[in-house]
Scaffold this active site. Sequence first.
Site, PDB file in Angstrom:
ATOM      1  N   TYR A 149      40.976  40.703  53.467  1.00 32.96           N
ATOM      2  CA  TYR A 149      39.417  40.169  54.068  1.00 32.96           C
ATOM      3  C   TYR A 149      39.723  39.472  55.380  1.00 32.96           C
ATOM      4  O   TYR A 149      38.656  39.359  56.106  1.00 32.96           O
ATOM      5  CB  TYR A 149      39.178  39.055  52.989  1.00 32.96           C
ATOM      6  N   LYS A 200      51.149  45.387  44.412  1.00 32.43           N
ATOM      7  CA  LYS A 200      51.224  46.854  44.250  1.00 32.43           C
ATOM      8  C   LYS A 200      52.396  47.204  45.084  1.00 32.43           C
ATOM      9  O   LYS A 200      52.373  47.986  46.165  1.00 32.43           O
ATOM     10  CB  LYS A 200      49.861  47.464  45.088  1.00 32.43           C
ATOM     11  N   ASP A 232      47.209  48.037  38.918  1.00 31.53           N
ATOM     12  CA  ASP A 232      46.372  49.375  38.351  1.00 31.53           C
ATOM     13  C   ASP A 232      46.896  48.892  36.925  1.00 31.53           C
ATOM     14  O   ASP A 232      45.996  49.044  35.828  1.00 31.53           O
ATOM     15  CB  ASP A 232      46.872  50.641  38.719  1.00 31.53           C
ATOM     16  N   ASP A 256      39.634  39.698  43.728  1.00 32.11           N
ATOM     17  CA  ASP A 256      38.018  39.896  43.779  1.00 32.11           C
ATOM     18  C   ASP A 256      37.721  41.044  42.453  1.00 32.11           C
ATOM     19  O   ASP A 256      36.894  40.773  41.764  1.00 32.11           O
ATOM     20  CB  ASP A 256      37.657  40.398  44.885  1.00 32.11           C
ATOM     21  N   ASP A 260      36.536  39.980  38.451  1.00 28.16           N
ATOM     22  CA  ASP A 260      34.892  40.517  37.976  1.00 28.16           C
ATOM     23  C   ASP A 260      35.334  41.195  36.204  1.00 28.16           C
ATOM     24  O   ASP A 260      34.666  40.963  35.521  1.00 28.16           O
ATOM     25  CB  ASP A 260      34.178  41.627  38.720  1.00 28.16           C
TER      26      ASP A 260
HETATM   27  C1  IPM Z   1      33.291  36.911  45.220  1.00 24.67           C
HETATM   28  C2  IPM Z   1      32.107  37.805  45.836  1.00 24.67           C
HETATM   29  C3  IPM Z   1      32.544  37.669  47.452  1.00 24.67           C
HETATM   30  C4  IPM Z   1      34.063  37.912  47.543  1.00 24.67           C
HETATM   31  C5  IPM Z   1      31.593  38.261  48.266  1.00 24.67           C
HETATM   32  C6  IPM Z   1      30.092  37.994  47.823  1.00 24.67           C
HETATM   33  C7  IPM Z   1      31.930  38.110  49.842  1.00 24.67           C
HETATM   34  O1  IPM Z   1      32.352  39.086  45.270  1.00 24.67           O
HETATM   35  O2  IPM Z   1      33.228  35.592  45.471  1.00 24.67           O
HETATM   36  O3  IPM Z   1      34.002  37.448  44.395  1.00 24.67           O
HETATM   37  O4  IPM Z   1      34.115  39.309  47.747  1.00 24.67           O
HETATM   38  O5  IPM Z   1      34.794  37.342  47.631  1.00 24.67           O
HETATM   39 MG    MG Z   2      33.821  39.267  43.863  1.00 22.53          MG
END
Ligand code: IPM
Ligand code: MG
Length: 381
Positions: A149, A200, A232, A256, A260
């Site tokens: 990032y 990785k 993975d 990230d 999710d």
């Molecule tokens: C998160 C989001 C952010 C990230 C985006 C919106 C910049 O997906 O906080 O997980 O990628 O970190």
């Molecule tokens: Mg995210």
Amino acid sequence: MSVPSSAARTYRITALAGDGIGPEIMQVGRAVLDAVAAQMGFSLQWQEGLIGGAAYEATGDPLPPETLKMAQESDAVYLAAVGDFKYDTLPREKRPERALLGLRAGLGLFANLRPVKIFPQLVEASSLKAEVIAGIDLVVVRELTGGIYFGQPKGIFTDATGSRRGVNTMAYSEAEVDRIARVAFELARKRRRKLCSVDKANVLEVSQLWRERVTAIAAEYPDVELSHLYVDNAAMQLVRWPKQFDVILTENLFGDILSDEAAMLTGSIGMLPSASLGSSGPGVYEPVHGSAPDIAGQDKANPLAQVLSGAMLLRYSLDQPQAADRIEQAVEAVLAQGYRTADIYSEGMTLVGCREMGEKILATLAQQQASPQGSPSAAGG
Ligand code: IPM
Ligand code: MG
């Protein structure tokens, strides 16, 4: 009842409502925090800042310098969500998401904690089998200010032949790995003492160094059991048998993605809070979900991740663990009473909107206050 030692303390909290459903869930989250503060004998002094699309509309900048300054000068930052489809065509520097990255960098928030806990009442809401997910209790510790990032070089470059090339760099220094590893080991120590570092290292040099440093830091924590997984495989293990995990430590981009995935184990990303912490200074507390512009302003949003982020704020930045417990217990109680927003609704439950969900939590907090010994549902006897 004895008065807590922090009585009469006032904390300065920056509220950043942002875009989409942000303002609606922020309203609920603040009301819950104010209610619990009043019960516990401290108060919150709110200051509102602009962020994301809302800030861009007002100032041309998704993270105005005043917002960052206000955040830096507060005890904690309470953030809802940023982003809307209508900003998708803006240059990258003006996009609402940039504000989050700017806030993370500006406050030095290198540690992102994303706890994933399944509420027994919501086991049915998951797309996975109940036996796979019942009892999940894990935390993803995501490195937040390094990796791909932020690594240099980055950009879209044009070479001598006129062809363009997009570049990002995944880079970590030893010091960056060491400090996030310590956060994860410390956290594991307060939990089930199991840490799984995800990388990785079979392909990436940056991961080889990551694994080497995490292994070295492990010597300071002989009581914590360390394991390593390739990313993975980790993605696969998370849906195969998530209960094997206690603390998952990983770099920014992997975190990230995995967070999710881990969030969806619970059936709704609308339930999950997060904390972003630096080595000192205010933390930022926000739901893991986004701004959901498709349902904004319709009173359909689930405010529980925002409310639970408030509990994390109390626990980590204000050192008010009892107040945090109260909020978490109230959320459980309201779910036990059968109230559900649309995203977690199942048959036989009572469908409520964002505002009503907030009212149910406030009512439950008031009941808990009246009968502190028992849960409200058991309070009759
Ligand atoms: C998160 C989001 C952010 C990230 C985006 C919106 C910049 O997906 O906080 O997980 O990628 O970190
Ligand atoms: Mg995210």
